[in-house]
Design a protein around this motif. Sequence first.
Motif, PDB file in Angstrom:
ATOM      1  N   ARG A  33     -32.959  57.180 100.160  1.00 60.42           N
ATOM      2  CA  ARG A  33     -31.855  57.054  99.400  1.00 60.42           C
ATOM      3  C   ARG A  33     -31.905  55.529  98.854  1.00 60.42           C
ATOM      4  O   ARG A  33     -31.219  55.202  97.971  1.00 60.42           O
ATOM      5  N   ALA A  34     -32.394  54.513  99.553  1.00 57.05           N
ATOM      6  CA  ALA A  34     -32.468  52.991  99.146  1.00 57.05           C
ATOM      7  C   ALA A  34     -33.286  53.166  97.924  1.00 57.05           C
ATOM      8  O   ALA A  34     -32.742  52.273  96.839  1.00 57.05           O
ATOM      9  N   ARG A  35     -34.290  53.904  97.610  1.00 55.49           N
ATOM     10  CA  ARG A  35     -34.998  53.583  96.488  1.00 55.49           C
ATOM     11  C   ARG A  35     -34.261  54.366  95.237  1.00 55.49           C
ATOM     12  O   ARG A  35     -34.221  53.682  94.222  1.00 55.49           O
ATOM     13  N   LYS A  36     -33.739  55.433  95.552  1.00 53.96           N
ATOM     14  CA  LYS A  36     -32.710  55.916  94.654  1.00 53.96           C
ATOM     15  C   LYS A  36     -31.706  55.079  94.287  1.00 53.96           C
ATOM     16  O   LYS A  36     -31.228  54.890  92.980  1.00 53.96           O
ATOM     17  N   ALA A  37     -31.031  54.348  95.209  1.00 53.29           N
ATOM     18  CA  ALA A  37     -29.836  53.544  95.052  1.00 53.29           C
ATOM     19  C   ALA A  37     -30.511  52.274  94.224  1.00 53.29           C
ATOM     20  O   ALA A  37     -29.695  51.667  93.380  1.00 53.29           O
ATOM     21  N   SER A  38     -31.772  51.796  94.566  1.00 54.15           N
ATOM     22  CA  SER A  38     -32.090  50.859  93.728  1.00 54.15           C
ATOM     23  C   SER A  38     -32.413  50.912  92.056  1.00 54.15           C
ATOM     24  O   SER A  38     -32.218  50.181  91.331  1.00 54.15           O
ATOM     25  N   LEU A  39     -32.973  52.103  91.943  1.00 59.77           N
ATOM     26  CA  LEU A  39     -32.748  52.605  90.525  1.00 59.77           C
ATOM     27  C   LEU A  39     -31.449  52.548  89.820  1.00 59.77           C
ATOM     28  O   LEU A  39     -31.457  52.218  88.667  1.00 59.77           O
ATOM     29  N   GLU A  40     -30.544  53.212  90.514  1.00 60.17           N
ATOM     30  CA  GLU A  40     -29.014  53.173  89.775  1.00 60.17           C
ATOM     31  C   GLU A  40     -28.611  51.609  89.755  1.00 60.17           C
ATOM     32  O   GLU A  40     -27.826  51.166  88.711  1.00 60.17           O
ATOM     33  N   LEU A  41     -28.863  50.929  90.806  1.00 59.93           N
ATOM     34  CA  LEU A  41     -28.482  49.470  90.810  1.00 59.93           C
ATOM     35  C   LEU A  41     -29.367  48.587  89.592  1.00 59.93           C
ATOM     36  O   LEU A  41     -28.646  48.125  88.775  1.00 59.93           O
TER      37      LEU A  41
END
Length: 58
Positions: A33-41
């Motif tokens: 989830r953190a990696r996915k959030a980093s892409l969105e960010l």
Amino acid sequence: MNELIEKINASFETLKADAELQAGKGNKAAGTRARKASLELEKLLKQFRKASLEASKG
């Protein structure tokens, strides 16, 4: 632009919470989830950069 800043803050908070879960407790799902959030960010920050440049030109 304020809406974009709110989205960036929300995405960062998500990233922060999930990264802490992964680092502190070894939660692998939180890491995903953190990696996915980093892409969105990353996408949101690029949008902010564009909007900021346009605002400074005008």
